[in-house]
Design a protein around this motif. Structure first.
Motif, PDB file in Angstrom:
ATOM      1  N   UNK A  11      93.652 100.060  11.803  1.00 14.83           N
ATOM      2  CA  UNK A  11      93.643 100.104  10.342  1.00 14.83           C
ATOM      3  C   UNK A  11      93.536  98.713   9.728  1.00 14.83           C
ATOM      4  N   UNK A  12      94.320  97.752  10.228  1.00  9.17           N
ATOM      5  CA  UNK A  12      94.434  96.457   9.559  1.00  9.17           C
ATOM      6  C   UNK A  12      93.093  95.725   9.453  1.00  9.17           C
ATOM      7  N   UNK A  13      92.332  95.542  10.554  1.00 10.01           N
ATOM      8  CA  UNK A  13      91.058  94.833  10.385  1.00 10.01           C
ATOM      9  C   UNK A  13      90.040  95.597   9.559  1.00 10.01           C
ATOM     10  N   UNK A  14      89.998  96.930   9.727  1.00  7.96           N
ATOM     11  CA  UNK A  14      89.051  97.722   8.937  1.00  7.96           C
ATOM     12  C   UNK A  14      89.415  97.666   7.461  1.00  7.96           C
ATOM     13  N   UNK A  15      90.699  97.723   7.162  1.00  7.55           N
ATOM     14  CA  UNK A  15      91.158  97.671   5.778  1.00  7.55           C
ATOM     15  C   UNK A  15      90.864  96.306   5.168  1.00  7.55           C
ATOM     16  N   UNK A  16      91.120  95.249   5.923  1.00  4.11           N
ATOM     17  CA  UNK A  16      90.910  93.906   5.363  1.00  4.11           C
ATOM     18  C   UNK A  16      89.436  93.654   5.079  1.00  4.11           C
ATOM     19  N   UNK A  28      85.823  87.674  -9.571  1.00  4.80           N
ATOM     20  CA  UNK A  28      86.534  87.229 -10.765  1.00  4.80           C
ATOM     21  C   UNK A  28      87.649  86.262 -10.380  1.00  4.80           C
ATOM     22  N   UNK A  29      88.365  86.538  -9.292  1.00  9.46           N
ATOM     23  CA  UNK A  29      89.404  85.616  -8.822  1.00  9.46           C
ATOM     24  C   UNK A  29      88.795  84.278  -8.435  1.00  9.46           C
ATOM     25  N   UNK A  30      87.634  84.310  -7.796  1.00  7.95           N
ATOM     26  CA  UNK A  30      86.927  83.077  -7.420  1.00  7.95           C
ATOM     27  C   UNK A  30      86.579  82.264  -8.657  1.00  7.95           C
ATOM     28  N   UNK A  31      86.012  82.918  -9.661  1.00  4.57           N
ATOM     29  CA  UNK A  31      85.606  82.223 -10.880  1.00  4.57           C
ATOM     30  C   UNK A  31      86.823  81.688 -11.629  1.00  4.57           C
ATOM     31  N   UNK A  32      87.890  82.484 -11.702  1.00  9.81           N
ATOM     32  CA  UNK A  32      89.096  82.032 -12.398  1.00  9.81           C
ATOM     33  C   UNK A  32      89.700  80.804 -11.727  1.00  9.81           C
ATOM     34  N   UNK A  33      89.719  80.787 -10.377  1.00 14.45           N
ATOM     35  CA  UNK A  33      90.281  79.645  -9.654  1.00 14.45           C
ATOM     36  C   UNK A  33      89.443  78.389  -9.867  1.00 14.45           C
ATOM     37  N   UNK A  34      88.136  78.538  -9.888  1.00 20.94           N
ATOM     38  CA  UNK A  34      87.275  77.370 -10.085  1.00 20.94           C
ATOM     39  C   UNK A  34      87.441  76.781 -11.477  1.00 20.94           C
ATOM     40  N   UNK A  35      87.878  77.618 -12.423  1.00 24.35           N
ATOM     41  CA  UNK A  35      88.010  77.165 -13.803  1.00 24.35           C
ATOM     42  C   UNK A  35      89.438  76.784 -14.171  1.00 24.35           C
ATOM     43  N   UNK A  36      90.426  77.542 -13.623  1.00 19.22           N
ATOM     44  CA  UNK A  36      91.812  77.365 -14.067  1.00 19.22           C
ATOM     45  C   UNK A  36      92.746  76.853 -12.988  1.00 19.22           C
ATOM     46  N   UNK A  37      92.366  77.014 -11.725  1.00 22.44           N
ATOM     47  CA  UNK A  37      93.240  76.612 -10.634  1.00 22.44           C
ATOM     48  C   UNK A  37      93.654  77.794  -9.777  1.00 22.44           C
ATOM     49  N   UNK A  38      94.286  77.476  -8.630  1.00 22.58           N
ATOM     50  CA  UNK A  38      94.609  78.491  -7.631  1.00 22.58           C
ATOM     51  C   UNK A  38      95.645  79.496  -8.139  1.00 22.58           C
ATOM     52  N   UNK A  39      96.800  79.004  -8.605  1.00 19.26           N
ATOM     53  CA  UNK A  39      97.890  79.908  -8.957  1.00 19.26           C
ATOM     54  C   UNK A  39      97.585  80.797 -10.151  1.00 19.26           C
ATOM     55  N   UNK A 156      99.273  94.519   0.573  1.00 19.34           N
ATOM     56  CA  UNK A 156      99.502  93.194   1.139  1.00 19.34           C
ATOM     57  C   UNK A 156      98.206  92.490   1.516  1.00 19.34           C
ATOM     58  N   UNK A 157      97.291  93.232   2.127  1.00 16.37           N
ATOM     59  CA  UNK A 157      95.997  92.658   2.494  1.00 16.37           C
ATOM     60  C   UNK A 157      95.165  92.355   1.257  1.00 16.37           C
ATOM     61  N   UNK A 158      95.332  93.158   0.215  1.00 16.74           N
ATOM     62  CA  UNK A 158      94.626  92.891  -1.034  1.00 16.74           C
ATOM     63  C   UNK A 158      95.117  91.584  -1.650  1.00 16.74           C
ATOM     64  N   UNK A 159      96.405  91.345  -1.610  1.00 16.04           N
ATOM     65  CA  UNK A 159      96.942  90.089  -2.115  1.00 16.04           C
ATOM     66  C   UNK A 159      96.425  88.912  -1.297  1.00 16.04           C
ATOM     67  N   UNK A 160      96.303  89.086   0.015  1.00 12.23           N
ATOM     68  CA  UNK A 160      95.722  88.038   0.859  1.00 12.23           C
ATOM     69  C   UNK A 160      94.274  87.778   0.465  1.00 12.23           C
ATOM     70  N   UNK A 166      90.673  83.037  -4.374  1.00 12.14           N
ATOM     71  CA  UNK A 166      91.106  81.956  -5.253  1.00 12.14           C
ATOM     72  C   UNK A 166      91.048  80.610  -4.542  1.00 12.14           C
ATOM     73  N   UNK A 167      91.440  80.598  -3.270  1.00 12.41           N
ATOM     74  CA  UNK A 167      91.376  79.354  -2.512  1.00 12.41           C
ATOM     75  C   UNK A 167      89.956  78.837  -2.387  1.00 12.41           C
ATOM     76  N   UNK A 168      89.023  79.743  -2.131  1.00 13.10           N
ATOM     77  CA  UNK A 168      87.617  79.337  -2.041  1.00 13.10           C
ATOM     78  C   UNK A 168      87.126  78.798  -3.380  1.00 13.10           C
ATOM     79  N   UNK A 169      87.513  79.469  -4.467  1.00 14.03           N
ATOM     80  CA  UNK A 169      87.111  78.999  -5.783  1.00 14.03           C
ATOM     81  C   UNK A 169      87.681  77.642  -6.102  1.00 14.03           C
ATOM     82  N   UNK A 170      88.964  77.440  -5.761  1.00 10.58           N
ATOM     83  CA  UNK A 170      89.597  76.142  -6.025  1.00 10.58           C
ATOM     84  C   UNK A 170      88.985  75.052  -5.176  1.00 10.58           C
TER      85      UNK A 170
END
Length: 205
Positions: A11-16, A28-39, A156-160, A166-170
């Motif tokens: 389940x875990x690898x298929x889900x991720x 959207x998370x990528x774009x937000x991080x590039x503009x506003x920061x990681x957190x 949990x995997x979604x949060x990862x 976000x890390x990639x965007x930052x």
């Protein structure tokens, strides 16, 4: 009855793979991080978790299968999601260059609400949960605990996936000038508009 380690290992690898796919929420998370920061991007990206939790609960209750089987209900939700994607995409497309963006556009509550509505307005997630989760459930044993386990793992995997996007965007923001950030916003906005139009024209796919 707890799930077996074999089921979890499958389940875990298929889900991720589903979590990390470059869909509208992750972009959207990528774009937000590039503009506003990681957190700020991670905090905004957490808005999708309640939407996905609700969808998982619907699947566990059997309502996900009803929605997936009802073309009219599916279309209504899909059209709502499509309209919202197009609206968000248009806002990003028309947004001014980053240095002139107004402060209220950066509020964490607004970022989280936007992420929540994009996730909630996509009925494909319910279809995915309806088709995907049951493959890892032993229906000869009590299923409630199994769905809780799978649901918590998914969230949990979604949060990862949010953090990775976000890390990639930052990370890439260091190489992005204001004009490139502006183009990135337009690129993400264009993708959201395209996704919304595709969903509206063919919501079953």
């Amino acid at each position: 009855m707890p799930m077996t380690l074999t089921a979890l290992a499958l389940f875990i690898p298929a889900c991720f793979a589903l979590n990390a796919a470059p869909g509208p929420n992750n972009l959207l998370a990528f774009a937000n991080a590039s503009r506003l920061g990681f957190w700020p991007a991670v905090a905004g990206g957490m808005g999708r978790l309640p939407a996905f939790a609700a969808m998982i609960a619907l699947v566990a209750l059997g309502l996900g299968a009803v929605l997936a089987a009802s073309e009219m209900a599916f279309r209504l939700v899909a059209w709502f999601g499509a309209a919202y994607l197009i609206w968000v995409g248009w806002k990003l497309w028309r947004a001014p260059a980053p240095q002139t963006t107004q402060a209220q556009d950066n509020r964490l509550t607004l970022l989280a609400k936007r992420d929540f509505l994009i996730a909630l307005g996509n009925p494909k997630a319910i279809a995915i949960f309806t088709a995907f989760f049951p493959q890892f459930v032993d229906f000869d044993a009590p299923v409630a605990g199994q769905f809780v386990t799978l649901g918590l793992l998914f969230l949990g995997l979604e949060l990862l996936a949010v953090a990775l996007s976000a890390g990639a965007g930052r990370l890439l923001s260091r190489a992005l000038t204001p004009i490139r950030l502006h183009r990135l916003n337009r690129g993400v906005g264009g993708f959201l508009i395209f996704s919304g139009l595709a969903m509206a024209l063919n919501p079953k796919h």
